[in-house]
Design a protein around this motif. Structure first.
Motif, PDB file in Angstrom:
ATOM      1  N   TYR B  62      50.753  15.599  56.426  1.00 58.65           N
ATOM      2  CA  TYR B  62      51.224  15.064  55.045  1.00 58.65           C
ATOM      3  C   TYR B  62      50.374  15.308  53.846  1.00 58.65           C
ATOM      4  N   CYS B  63      50.819  15.787  52.863  1.00 56.45           N
ATOM      5  CA  CYS B  63      49.859  15.899  51.610  1.00 56.45           C
ATOM      6  C   CYS B  63      50.635  15.159  50.565  1.00 56.45           C
ATOM      7  N   THR B 134      47.714  11.315  55.722  1.00 57.25           N
ATOM      8  CA  THR B 134      47.902  11.113  54.490  1.00 57.25           C
ATOM      9  C   THR B 134      46.655  11.657  53.629  1.00 57.25           C
ATOM     10  N   ASN B 135      46.994  11.848  52.227  1.00 60.98           N
ATOM     11  CA  ASN B 135      45.605  12.266  51.440  1.00 60.98           C
ATOM     12  C   ASN B 135      45.143  10.978  50.950  1.00 60.98           C
ATOM     13  N   VAL B 136      43.721  10.773  51.083  1.00 61.31           N
ATOM     14  CA  VAL B 136      43.061   9.516  50.594  1.00 61.31           C
ATOM     15  C   VAL B 136      41.709   9.759  49.930  1.00 61.31           C
TER      16      VAL B 136
END
Lengths: 92, 184
Positions: B62-63, B134-136
């Motif tokens: 997921y982005c 996730t983007n982090v």
């Protein structure tokens, strides 16, 4: 400054992941509006004390623009919604 | 003069030479991993997600809303693009990132403690579930973080940031005797 923002897509994130892109409460004037109205819209900003609406860009996360309502005195964050949702509600 | 620019991995200089022994906590760098970004057309997010998750060989990361990184363990980069074109058709924009991103797999009992030094999300199993992604921000580098196993995390980073992230991770993992190698 508010240090934790609850992104509607990514959850609770530190403010370092975001870029603040300015006042979200401004309303764009009509194309035929006076030069003064456009000058105010583009350049003139208040420095409010208390509740403010701002555009926050989640640069290092979902890369979406959020509309964040926060308090500049107490650093409390009241809400963070996606820009699309906020725009849709404003039109209604 | 003909040059073959394809042959150099982003971390070639860091990981060249004889492989060192693999410790309990290990950083494994994928060699030519097939990765693509998929951005669904507005309104078709659910349909694209259904189509992508119907294929067990593809791993979705997921982005953002309607946007994913798709990782394939079995496909070549060209094969992945062909598969995604068939799955999504005109419903999504698909871009090959196999040369643009580097995948690193951090595993071991202390993987969570290594990551906690640089990542601003809660990595507790209750908060970051198995299969979550996730983007982090890791340090100052934007990555995509996914939990693919009980103690296994996969990091996907832009090619140009790979060396910097690798150095950061090795520093973060020095207290836990983190080792690193290419996966094959």
């Amino acid at each position: 400054m508010a240090s934790l923002i609850t992104c509607p897509h990514c959850g609770v994130r530190p403010k370092e992941e975001f870029a603040i892109r300015g006042d979200a409460s401004l309303i764009r004037p009509a194309p035929t509006a006076s030069d003064e109205a456009w000058h105010d819209y583009v350049y003139v900003r208040a420095n409010p004390r208390g509740r403010t609406l701002e555009h926050w860009h989640h640069v290092a996360g979902c890369r979406r623009f959020l509309v964040v309502e926060r308090d500049t005195v107490t650093h409390e964050v009241y809400s963070a919604v996606d820009g699309v949702v906020a725009a849709r509600e404003a039109q209604r | 003069m003909v040059r073959d620019y394809n042959n150099r991995h982003a971390l070639d200089q860091k990981l060249r030479g004889t492989p060192k022994p693999v410790n309990a906590d290990h950083l494994e760098v994928g060699h030519w991993q097939a990765i693509a970004t998929v951005l669904a057309q507005v309104g078709l997010e659910a349909a694209v997600q259904r189509a992508l998750s119907s294929t067990p060989e593809l791993s979705l990361r997921y982005c953002g809303p309607g946007e994913w990184l798709v990782v394939s363990e079995v496909d070549t980069p060209i094969g992945l693009m062909r598969r995604l074109d068939m799955l999504c058709g005109t419903q999504a924009h698909v871009v090959d990132q196999s040369d643009g991103r580097v995948l690193m797999r951090l595993s071991g009992p202390c993987a969570r403690r290594v990551l906690a030094k640089g990542v601003g999300v809660d990595l507790h199993p209750g908060a970051f579930a198995l299969g979550g992604s996730t983007n982090v921000l890791c340090g100052h580098i934007a990555i995509n973080l996914a939990r693919t196993g009980e103690d296994i995390f996969e990091l996907i980073v832009s090619r140009s940031f790979a060396e910097s992230l690798f150095d950061d991770l090795m520093t973060m993992g020095r207290a836990f005797d983190l080792s690193a190698a290419f996966s094959d």
